[in-house]
Design an enzyme around this catalytic site. Structure first.
Site, short mmCIF file in Angstrom:
data_model
loop_
_atom_site.label_atom_id
_atom_site.label_comp_id
_atom_site.label_asym_id
_atom_site.label_seq_id
_atom_site.Cartn_x
_atom_site.Cartn_y
_atom_site.Cartn_z
N LYS A 103 -9.14 -1.51 14.96
CA LYS A 103 -8.91 -1.62 14.08
C LYS A 103 -9.88 -2.99 13.91
O LYS A 103 -10.15 -3.11 14.77
CB LYS A 103 -7.31 -2.37 13.30
N GLY A 215 3.58 0.70 -6.35
CA GLY A 215 2.30 0.13 -6.20
C GLY A 215 1.40 2.02 -6.32
O GLY A 215 2.13 2.31 -6.24
N TYR A 216 0.58 2.13 -7.30
CA TYR A 216 -0.01 2.42 -8.42
C TYR A 216 -1.80 2.86 -7.62
O TYR A 216 -2.10 2.89 -8.69
CB TYR A 216 -0.04 2.73 -10.10
N GLY A 217 -1.81 2.59 -6.39
CA GLY A 217 -3.55 2.90 -6.33
C GLY A 217 -3.28 4.33 -5.28
O GLY A 217 -2.76 4.92 -5.97
N ASN A 218 -4.61 4.04 -4.78
CA ASN A 218 -4.79 5.66 -3.66
C ASN A 218 -3.33 5.94 -3.54
O ASN A 218 -3.08 7.61 -4.02
CB ASN A 218 -5.45 5.91 -2.37
N ALA A 219 -2.37 5.84 -2.19
CA ALA A 219 -1.59 6.31 -2.40
C ALA A 219 0.03 6.67 -3.28
O ALA A 219 0.61 7.76 -3.32
CB ALA A 219 -0.89 5.57 -1.43
N GLY A 220 0.07 5.43 -4.09
CA GLY A 220 1.61 5.56 -4.82
C GLY A 220 0.78 6.76 -6.13
O GLY A 220 1.82 7.83 -6.36
P1 NAD Z 1 -4.91 0.44 -3.07
O1 NAD Z 1 -5.13 -0.60 -2.85
O2 NAD Z 1 -5.29 2.00 -3.59
O3 NAD Z 1 -3.22 0.01 -3.53
C1 NAD Z 1 -2.81 -0.78 -3.56
C2 NAD Z 1 -1.65 -0.57 -4.72
O4 NAD Z 1 -0.37 -1.85 -5.00
C3 NAD Z 1 -2.20 -1.00 -6.06
O5 NAD Z 1 -2.06 -0.58 -7.41
C4 NAD Z 1 -1.24 -2.21 -7.04
O6 NAD Z 1 -1.53 -2.33 -7.99
C5 NAD Z 1 -0.11 -2.42 -6.08
N1 NAD Z 1 -0.15 -3.92 -5.84
C6 NAD Z 1 0.03 -4.45 -4.90
N2 NAD Z 1 1.01 -5.64 -5.11
C7 NAD Z 1 1.49 -5.37 -5.82
C8 NAD Z 1 3.17 -5.69 -6.21
N3 NAD Z 1 3.46 -6.68 -5.84
N4 NAD Z 1 3.77 -4.99 -7.17
C9 NAD Z 1 3.54 -3.52 -7.05
N5 NAD Z 1 2.78 -3.53 -6.57
C10 NAD Z 1 1.55 -3.58 -6.23
O7 NAD Z 1 -4.12 0.97 -1.88
P2 NAD Z 1 -3.71 2.33 -0.79
O8 NAD Z 1 -4.92 2.80 -0.46
O9 NAD Z 1 -2.47 2.99 -1.88
O10 NAD Z 1 -2.55 1.98 0.28
C11 NAD Z 1 -1.19 1.15 -0.23
C12 NAD Z 1 -0.74 1.16 0.83
O11 NAD Z 1 0.15 2.06 1.87
C13 NAD Z 1 -0.64 -0.24 1.74
O12 NAD Z 1 0.25 -0.65 2.60
C14 NAD Z 1 -1.73 0.58 3.49
O13 NAD Z 1 -1.66 -0.17 4.24
C15 NAD Z 1 -0.84 2.02 3.30
N6 NAD Z 1 -1.67 2.85 3.53
C16 NAD Z 1 -3.10 3.68 2.85
C17 NAD Z 1 -3.73 4.22 3.54
C18 NAD Z 1 -4.39 5.64 2.56
O14 NAD Z 1 -4.62 5.77 2.83
N7 NAD Z 1 -5.12 5.09 1.46
C19 NAD Z 1 -3.30 5.14 4.33
C20 NAD Z 1 -2.02 4.69 5.84
C21 NAD Z 1 -1.37 3.65 5.22
#
Ligand code: NAD
Length: 413
Positions: A103, A215-220
């Site tokens: 990392k 959470g509504y980013g990439n994963a959500g």
């Molecule tokens: P991202 O930045 O695309 O999205 C994060 C989301 O969480 C955003 O919608 C943000 O508004 C929301 N958020 C932040 N704080 C919040 C809160 N207090 N309450 C509600 N929502 C909140 O990130 P991502 O890539 O979707 O990653 C999310 C999680 O998944 C992280 O823990 C990351 O480590 C994990 N993850 C992601 C991947 C990937 O490929 N994207 C892979 C492994 C793990």
């Protein structure tokens, strides 16, 4: 917040005791094998030079080259990076991918930086860290606040350093620079494949069953789309930093996507009422997807969780104290090591494609991902039953056993 690296070491200690792991193997796994700390002078747009601090941690490469993301975050610490690097060692071993764990990170606030400053910082990081990277040594990828564009700048800088293109040095690249089809939704897709396996194991019918997503980013957001598309689930609540929304009849993915595109948040969506992040976690749903932050299910709220399956797309959303409470309530946790491993699995597929120079259709990526996720799920499920432990501990037992076997065969202990 507990020290993340201490927490990671505690989990290792617990699983090692069950495995009766050799003390030398245990000591080797408690600390990273290698760390590089660097100073990165970057010319800012105002003409001043700012010296950023960066890191790369290589936790263990007994099973293959180190693999893991790069984070750009103002609160980055070496202990967070160490904990996440160890997590990658376990994740790659659990998915039985021939890679180790790494990392990296830079202490910076990308939200306040211009595109030019970000590019100069990305290139500076690779110029310093590049000496310990390579397709056969250590392969970074996007993570918190790093993007495919940042991976492209880094791949380009590395090509200058080497004198030839070596796209396999970094994954999560744009498709035009050797990225893999199916990478963008791989984390959520892998999570949904696990949910299907868990539902089968529990005798739960997913079609029409409800889900909530924090959470509504990439994963959500991808979990919303795919829960509906692949399993005909009904996503009744979602949230982001601005708040949560709830509609017991189900939220329409396309309409919500457009709303978020326009307003920047899920909050205020017309076809739903408002719900707090706390209430969302405690909804009576079949599947709860924490997909935002760490430590959101704690000993304070764990006894109120009513979901049948908790699918951890986020890293570390459940604290160790909450783990025990959920286990005793009979809630099926799909631990982060397994649930969000789809991303690193398709990153590995990207490396394989870069090495062979032949690129797969998206369907082929999905089929191979599903096979990997199912196999890993089954090994965790079987181990949990064999040792009578919860799934998280079972995932550690499987992963640590595999890394220890590789170290033993190499003669490290
Ligand atoms: P991202 O930045 O695309 O999205 C994060 C989301 O969480 C955003 O919608 C943000 O508004 C929301 N958020 C932040 N704080 C919040 C809160 N207090 N309450 C509600 N929502 C909140 O990130 P991502 O890539 O979707 O990653 C999310 C999680 O998944 C992280 O823990 C990351 O480590 C994990 N993850 C992601 C991947 C990937 O490929 N994207 C892979 C492994 C793990």
């Amino acid at each position: 917040m507990p020290d993340p690296f201490k927490t990671a070491q505690n989990k290792l200690d617990e699983a090692s005791a069950i495995l009766r792991l050799d003390p030398v193997a245990h000591e080797l796994l408690r600390w990273p094998m290698r760390e590089l700390h660097v100073a990165l002078p970057v010319r800012m747009d105002n003409g001043n030079t700012h010296v950023f601090r960066g890191f790369r941690v290589q936790h263990n490469d007994a099973r293959g080259p180190n693999k893991g993301g790069i984070r750009f975050h103002p609160d980055e610490t070496i202990d967070t990076i160490r904990a996440l690097a160890a997590g990658m060692t376990w994740k790659t071993a659990l998915l039985d991918i021939p890679l180790g764990g790494g990392k990296g990170g830079v202490i910076c606030n990308p939200k306040t930086m211009s595109e030019g400053e970000l590019e100069r910082l990305s290139r500076a990081w690779i110029r310093q860290i590049g000496r310990i990277l390579g397709p056969d040594k250590d392969i970074p990828a996007p993570d918190v606040y790093t993007t495919p564009q940042i991976m492209a700048w880094m791949a380009d800088e590395y090509a200058f350093m080497k004198g030839n293109n070596e796209f396999g040095v970094i994954t999560g690249k744009p498709l035009a620079l050797g990225g893999s089809a199916g990478r963008s939704d791989a984390t959520a897709r892998g999570g949904i494949y696990c949910v299907r396996e868990a539902a089968d194991a529990l005798g739960l019918k997913l079609a029409g069953a409800s889900a909530a997503i924090q959470g509504y980013g990439n994963a959500g957001a991808n979990a919303h789309r795919l829960a509906v598309k692949l399993s005909e689930m009904k996503v009744v609540a979602v949230s982001d930093t601005k708040g949560g929304i709830y509609n017991p009849g189900g939220l329409d993915y396309e309409a919500l996507r457009k709303h978020k595109e326009k307003t920047g948040s899920v909050s205020g969506f017309a076809e739903a009422s408002a719900i707090s992040n706390e209430k969302l976690l405690e909804l009576d749903v079949a599947v709860l997807f924490p997909a935002a932050l760490e430590a959101v299910i704690t000993e304070t709220n764990a006894s109120n969780i009513r979901a049948k399956i908790v699918a951890e797309l986020a890293n570390g959303p459940t604290t160790p104290a909450a783990d025990a409470i959920l286990y005793n309530k009979g809630i099926h946790i799909i631990p982060d090591l397994l649930c969000n491993a789809g991303g690193v699995t398709v990153s590995y597929f990207e490396m394989v494609q870069n090495a062979s120079g032949y690129y797969w259709e998206e369907d082929e990526v999905h089929t191979r991902l599903e096979k990997k996720m199912k196999t890993a799920f089954k090994s965790v499920h079987k181990t949990a039953q064999q040792y009578k432990v919860h799934n998280r501990l079972a995932a550690y037992i499987v992963a640590i056993g595999r890394v220890a076997e590789a170290m033993k065969l190499r003669g490290w202990y």
